[in-house]
Enzyme design. Structure first.
Site, PDB file in Angstrom:
ATOM      1  N   CYS A   2      -5.418   7.105 -15.173  1.00 25.49           N
ATOM      2  CA  CYS A   2      -5.091   8.080 -16.215  1.00 25.49           C
ATOM      3  C   CYS A   2      -3.794   8.816 -15.915  1.00 25.49           C
ATOM      4  O   CYS A   2      -3.497   9.124 -14.764  1.00 25.49           O
ATOM      5  CB  CYS A   2      -6.201   9.110 -16.324  1.00 25.49           C
ATOM      6  SG  CYS A   2      -7.807   8.380 -16.582  1.00 25.49           S
ATOM      7  N   ARG A  27       1.181   3.212 -15.335  1.00 27.56           N
ATOM      8  CA  ARG A  27       0.022   3.430 -14.470  1.00 27.56           C
ATOM      9  C   ARG A  27      -1.188   2.607 -14.936  1.00 27.56           C
ATOM     10  O   ARG A  27      -2.153   2.466 -14.199  1.00 27.56           O
ATOM     11  CB  ARG A  27      -0.349   4.916 -14.474  1.00 27.56           C
ATOM     12  CG  ARG A  27       0.718   5.794 -13.863  1.00 27.56           C
ATOM     13  CD  ARG A  27       0.488   7.249 -14.225  1.00 27.56           C
ATOM     14  NE  ARG A  27      -0.722   7.782 -13.665  1.00 27.56           N
ATOM     15  CZ  ARG A  27      -0.803   8.448 -12.530  1.00 27.56           C
ATOM     16  NH1 ARG A  27       0.276   8.666 -11.824  1.00 27.56           N
ATOM     17  NH2 ARG A  27      -1.959   8.901 -12.101  1.00 27.56           N
ATOM     18  N   TRP A  71      -7.647   5.473 -18.551  1.00 21.11           N
ATOM     19  CA  TRP A  71      -8.107   4.214 -17.944  1.00 21.11           C
ATOM     20  C   TRP A  71      -9.603   4.422 -17.749  1.00 21.11           C
ATOM     21  O   TRP A  71     -10.023   5.194 -16.893  1.00 21.11           O
ATOM     22  CB  TRP A  71      -7.376   4.017 -16.615  1.00 21.11           C
ATOM     23  CG  TRP A  71      -7.519   2.658 -16.013  1.00 21.11           C
ATOM     24  CD1 TRP A  71      -6.767   1.550 -16.299  1.00 21.11           C
ATOM     25  CD2 TRP A  71      -8.434   2.255 -14.993  1.00 21.11           C
ATOM     26  NE1 TRP A  71      -7.164   0.492 -15.516  1.00 21.11           N
ATOM     27  CE2 TRP A  71      -8.190   0.897 -14.711  1.00 21.11           C
ATOM     28  CE3 TRP A  71      -9.448   2.908 -14.285  1.00 21.11           C
ATOM     29  CZ2 TRP A  71      -8.909   0.182 -13.757  1.00 21.11           C
ATOM     30  CZ3 TRP A  71     -10.175   2.194 -13.344  1.00 21.11           C
ATOM     31  CH2 TRP A  71      -9.898   0.840 -13.085  1.00 21.11           C
ATOM     32  N   ASN A  97      -8.133  13.752 -15.144  1.00 20.52           N
ATOM     33  CA  ASN A  97      -8.028  12.556 -14.321  1.00 20.52           C
ATOM     34  C   ASN A  97      -8.987  12.738 -13.144  1.00 20.52           C
ATOM     35  O   ASN A  97      -8.888  13.721 -12.418  1.00 20.52           O
ATOM     36  CB  ASN A  97      -6.582  12.412 -13.819  1.00 20.52           C
ATOM     37  CG  ASN A  97      -6.355  11.096 -13.095  1.00 20.52           C
ATOM     38  OD1 ASN A  97      -7.254  10.249 -13.064  1.00 20.52           O
ATOM     39  ND2 ASN A  97      -5.174  10.923 -12.538  1.00 20.52           N
ATOM     40  N   GLY A  98      -9.920  11.815 -12.985  1.00 23.08           N
ATOM     41  CA  GLY A  98     -10.872  11.952 -11.879  1.00 23.08           C
ATOM     42  C   GLY A  98     -12.260  11.578 -12.357  1.00 23.08           C
ATOM     43  O   GLY A  98     -12.448  11.054 -13.455  1.00 23.08           O
ATOM     44  N   GLU A 467       0.127 -12.718  -0.103  1.00 25.88           N
ATOM     45  CA  GLU A 467       0.840 -11.884  -1.072  1.00 25.88           C
ATOM     46  C   GLU A 467       1.367 -12.730  -2.227  1.00 25.88           C
ATOM     47  O   GLU A 467       1.321 -12.304  -3.388  1.00 25.88           O
ATOM     48  CB  GLU A 467       1.978 -11.129  -0.354  1.00 25.88           C
ATOM     49  CG  GLU A 467       2.883 -10.318  -1.256  1.00 25.88           C
ATOM     50  CD  GLU A 467       2.179  -9.246  -2.075  1.00 25.88           C
ATOM     51  OE1 GLU A 467       0.997  -8.950  -1.832  1.00 25.88           O
ATOM     52  OE2 GLU A 467       2.825  -8.720  -3.003  1.00 25.88           O
ATOM     53  N   LYS A 471       0.378 -11.970  -6.072  1.00 24.58           N
ATOM     54  CA  LYS A 471       1.385 -11.739  -7.111  1.00 24.58           C
ATOM     55  C   LYS A 471       1.153 -12.682  -8.282  1.00 24.58           C
ATOM     56  O   LYS A 471       1.179 -12.279  -9.427  1.00 24.58           O
ATOM     57  CB  LYS A 471       2.757 -11.977  -6.501  1.00 24.58           C
ATOM     58  CG  LYS A 471       3.866 -11.032  -6.681  1.00 24.58           C
ATOM     59  CD  LYS A 471       3.849  -9.614  -6.303  1.00 24.58           C
ATOM     60  CE  LYS A 471       2.605  -8.828  -6.359  1.00 24.58           C
ATOM     61  NZ  LYS A 471       2.590  -7.625  -5.573  1.00 24.58           N
ATOM     62  N   GLU A 474      -2.173 -11.827 -10.301  1.00 24.61           N
ATOM     63  CA  GLU A 474      -2.246 -10.571 -11.062  1.00 24.61           C
ATOM     64  C   GLU A 474      -1.354 -10.575 -12.290  1.00 24.61           C
ATOM     65  O   GLU A 474      -1.679  -9.934 -13.284  1.00 24.61           O
ATOM     66  CB  GLU A 474      -1.956  -9.347 -10.184  1.00 24.61           C
ATOM     67  CG  GLU A 474      -0.550  -9.191  -9.710  1.00 24.61           C
ATOM     68  CD  GLU A 474      -0.337  -7.924  -8.895  1.00 24.61           C
ATOM     69  OE1 GLU A 474      -0.905  -6.885  -9.244  1.00 24.61           O
ATOM     70  OE2 GLU A 474       0.409  -7.982  -7.906  1.00 24.61           O
ATOM     71  N   HIS A 490     -11.052 -26.383   6.323  1.00 20.74           N
ATOM     72  CA  HIS A 490     -12.416 -25.935   6.640  1.00 20.74           C
ATOM     73  C   HIS A 490     -13.181 -25.537   5.374  1.00 20.74           C
ATOM     74  O   HIS A 490     -13.944 -24.577   5.381  1.00 20.74           O
ATOM     75  CB  HIS A 490     -12.358 -24.758   7.618  1.00 20.74           C
ATOM     76  CG  HIS A 490     -11.735 -25.130   8.933  1.00 20.74           C
ATOM     77  ND1 HIS A 490     -12.337 -25.989   9.823  1.00 20.74           N
ATOM     78  CD2 HIS A 490     -10.547 -24.790   9.481  1.00 20.74           C
ATOM     79  CE1 HIS A 490     -11.554 -26.155  10.887  1.00 20.74           C
ATOM     80  NE2 HIS A 490     -10.451 -25.437  10.699  1.00 20.74           N
ATOM     81  N   LYS A 589      -1.481   1.129 -11.819  1.00 21.26           N
ATOM     82  CA  LYS A 589      -0.466   1.201 -10.776  1.00 21.26           C
ATOM     83  C   LYS A 589      -0.967   1.935  -9.544  1.00 21.26           C
ATOM     84  O   LYS A 589      -0.722   1.533  -8.421  1.00 21.26           O
ATOM     85  CB  LYS A 589       0.790   1.879 -11.335  1.00 21.26           C
ATOM     86  CG  LYS A 589       1.946   1.968 -10.351  1.00 21.26           C
ATOM     87  CD  LYS A 589       2.545   0.607 -10.068  1.00 21.26           C
ATOM     88  CE  LYS A 589       3.596   0.614  -8.990  1.00 21.26           C
ATOM     89  NZ  LYS A 589       3.850  -0.729  -8.468  1.00 21.26           N
TER      90      LYS A 589
HETATM   91  C1  F6R Z   1      -0.396  -5.401  -6.284  1.00 18.77           C
HETATM   92  C2  F6R Z   1      -0.454  -3.981  -6.047  1.00 18.77           C
HETATM   93  C3  F6R Z   1      -1.699  -3.420  -5.468  1.00 18.77           C
HETATM   94  C4  F6R Z   1      -1.391  -2.221  -4.561  1.00 18.77           C
HETATM   95  C5  F6R Z   1      -2.680  -1.540  -4.107  1.00 18.77           C
HETATM   96  C6  F6R Z   1      -2.404  -0.417  -3.128  1.00 18.77           C
HETATM   97  O1  F6R Z   1       0.856  -5.795  -6.778  1.00 18.77           O
HETATM   98  O2  F6R Z   1       0.466  -3.264  -6.329  1.00 18.77           O
HETATM   99  O3  F6R Z   1      -2.431  -4.372  -4.785  1.00 18.77           O
HETATM  100  O4  F6R Z   1      -0.655  -2.675  -3.471  1.00 18.77           O
HETATM  101  O5  F6R Z   1      -3.351  -1.031  -5.225  1.00 18.77           O
HETATM  102  O6  F6R Z   1      -1.572   0.540  -3.677  1.00 18.77           O
HETATM  103  P1  F6R Z   1      -0.832   1.612  -2.773  1.00 18.77           P
HETATM  104  O7  F6R Z   1       0.172   0.894  -1.951  1.00 18.77           O
HETATM  105  O8  F6R Z   1      -0.203   2.554  -3.753  1.00 18.77           O
HETATM  106  O9  F6R Z   1      -1.877   2.269  -1.928  1.00 18.77           O
END
Ligand code: F6R
Length: 594
Positions: A2, A27, A71, A97-98, A467, A471, A474, A490, A589
């Site tokens: 949010c 976000r 959200w 938010n929360g 990673e 990427k 997602e 395995h 985000k």
């Molecule tokens: C993927 C991504 C997430 C964040 C994760 C942790 O592209 O961005 O996997 O890395 O939510 O976020 P932070 O680093 O803000 O704790």
């Protein structure tokens, strides 16, 4: 998660609130809304994008208002559940938010007392509690309402005929933006960049009474001074600057990000953090905690620190550590979180602190919660990252980890000099990867038609494979899994075949030969192989189906160039598949709820 905004001043609030909300879209959200105070409170909200809400609204009066991008946590995304939420008479509006843990109990009590709560949200209890306690004093009523709430409640309340907004922070960030005869409130800096660079970061438990001319912050009812800060990010930093997507812009910013981050560390008088034990000897054990992409940076950090400093490093997912991880005061810990607000990372910091551990945070956001509760913060200088998929903040985290380890390196002085020279070359090497974008986009087009992809790597490039897979999945919604190359046989070998390509990250070190063996085994099972290799590495000739050639680099730094190439690969696959690159479905985000 949010996003919250508020405005009070001499201008019409509607366009300002909607513009601020548009800057918080990154976000992640499913609905949005605003409330304005003119002659009474007027609320407009829906399950639409901010742009659509903006288009749908007539010009509205009111020089004070609040806004929200939601959200969903309690109750599905719907017009009714969108914020702002109001009291019975529609005179009090709240954005929040929360998560309110005791909301069902409060809701039952309020209902018994005659309040008519219509949404499924936990938030709705807040305006009703304020209404219940209102006896001519808005601030007092908000204070009493908050004292009934258990859980997290960063929020802003607006009341008809009240020339002030009341904001409270608990467990997720809230910032006051200071203007000239106007003030702003927001959950995140990018919302305010068009209007002011003067901000006050609220602390947990703060309640702020904000008018057009004043900001009064209180803790437990007593006034408290919170320092004003200057935001260093610019408006341009949070704009696309001619790129089709923020993600592409952020990928292209990486040479500069590396340069800026390194410049800051190089100019610092002392090492970024102390990696020695309490008696000055090398440390016993280091703990690294993080989530998602930051966790992958942590895994690469293990190879960097163990390789250079020769101390054992334990890397754990923050959320798993919170439920099972062992810790003692002898551990030193690094928590990596680009936002500094991820709830799982914050919980792990609190657990570490309770155990008496020294904690270093690596974060990109000045004033973030993580930076306030640790012993030492190492900032990355990536600028605001708007795209949900982390790219430049990840690379900046790697730079921070290299720089953290280099001063404590046990390697001989000649090798150390080479490494320092090489790290300074990274911006140039990353630029060479970016210059090869068209070839990477070609490979992406070949990959875009598949529904399952494996990524493999070995040693320091094993987390790079993790990673790369994250990427891809997602932003393109292709099912992708990262594996240590040696593990594939395995179990996952059962899935290999001509419909399951494998992306192999091949480094020029002692992992090269076993990687070649793994790729031969994979080819024997008919999976198409796309290999990432350094330009002097000829092992993939006649073996891989396609190759992305990367600049030659010391293997220690190969995760940087390999990761940038995989970011571009994921980006172009997602674009080819017509996915909303910057705002992937269901993702946020910064993940501020469990
Ligand atoms: C993927 C991504 C997430 C964040 C994760 C942790 O592209 O961005 O996997 O890395 O939510 O976020 P932070 O680093 O803000 O704790």
């Amino acid at each position: 998660m949010c996003g919250i905004v508020g405005y009070i001043g001499e201008k019409k609030a509607q366009p300002i609130l909607l513009n601020c909300l548009s800057k918080l879209e990154y976000r992640g959200y499913d609905s949005c809304g605003i409330a304005l105070s003119a002659s009474g409170i007027e609320v407009h909200k829906d399950i639409v994008r901010v742009k659509a809400l903006t288009r749908a609204l007539p010009t509205l009066d009111g020089m004070a208002g609040i806004g929200h991008t939601r959200w969903a946590t309690h109750g599905e995304p719907s017009k009714l559940n969108a914020h702002p939420q109001c009291d019975c008479k529609g005179r009090i509006a709240v954005v929040h938010n929360g998560v309110i843990n005791n909301f069902q109990k409060l809701r039952d009590q309020l209902t018994e007392e005659g309040h008519n709560l219509t949404s499924q949200t936990d938030t709705e209890v807040i305006p009703h509690l304020i209404e219940k306690y209102y006896n001519g004093d808005f601030e007092k009523a908000v204070g009493l309402a908050l004292s009934d709430i258990e859980g997290s409640y960063t929020m802003i309340a607006l009341m008809a005929d009240e020339p002030r907004l009341i904001a409270a922070r608990k467990d997720s960030p809230l910032i006051i933006g200071i203007g000239d005869r106007e003030n702003y409130i927001a959950s995140d800096v990018p919302a305010l960049l068009d209007y002011t660079s003067r901000v006050i970061y609220l602390e947990d438990g703060d309640v702020a009474v904000v008018t057009a001319d004043t900001v009064e912050v209180k803790q437990n009812g007593a006034g408290i001074i919170r320092e004003e800060h200057k935001i260093l990010w610019s408006v341009e930093d949070a704009q696309k600057g001619g790129y089709e997507h923020f993600m592409l812009k952020e990928i292209h910013e990486q040479p500069k990000v590396i340069r800026d981050t390194l410049a800051e560390y190089i100019s610092a008088a002392e090492p970024a953090a102390d990696l020695t034990g309490d008696d000055g000897s090398s440390m016993d054990d280091m703990l690294v905690l993080a989530c998602g992409t930051s966790y992958h940076a942590g895994l690469i950090g293990k190879y960097i620190i163990e390789g250079l400093v020769n101390v054992p490093v334990r890397v754990e997912l923050a959320d798993e550590f919170n439920y099972s991880g062992h810790v003692s005061a002898r551990n030193k810990a690094i928590v990596i979180t680009q936002s500094g607000e991820t709830i799982d990372a914050l919980k792990s910091i609190r657990k570490l602190k309770e155990a008496g551990c020294q904690v270093i945070a690596i974060t990109n956001v000045v004033g973030s919660t993580a930076s306030r509760i640790v012993d030492r913060t190492i900032y990355t200088r990536a600028g605001p990252e708007i795209s949900v998929a982390a790219t430049k903040t990840f690379i900046a985290q790697l730079i921070a980890l290299y720089w953290l380890a280099l001063p404590y390196s046990r390697v001989d002085i000649g090798r150390l000099d080479d490494l320092v020279l090489e790290i300074r070359q990274l911006p140039v090497k990353v630029q060479q990867v970016l210059d090869n974008e068209a070839a990477i986009a070609d490979c992406a087009r070949q990959l875009a038609g598949f529904e399952n992809v494996f990524f493999i790597g070995k040693g320091i490039n094993y987390p790079v494979a993790l990673e790369g897979a994250l990427k891809l999945k997602e932003i393109s919604y292709i099912h992708a899994e990262g594996y240590a190359a040696g593990e594939l046989k395995h179990g996952p070998f059962a899935l290999l075949g001509d419909k399951t390509p494998v992306v192999a990250v091949v480094a020029q070190d002692n992992t090269c030969e076993p990687m070649v063996t793994s790729i031969k085994e994979i080819k024997a099972r008919k999976s198409p192989v796309l290999a990432l290799v350094g330009e002097e590495n000829e092992t993939m000739e006649g073996l891989a189906d396609s190759v992305i050639t990367l600049p030659q680099i010391d293997p220690l730094f190969s995760p940087v160039v390999n990761s940038v190439a995989l970011q571009l690969l994921a980006y172009y696959v997602a674009r080819e598949r017509g996915c909303p690159v910057d705002f992937p479905r269901n993702l946020a985000k910064s993940v501020t709820v469990e």
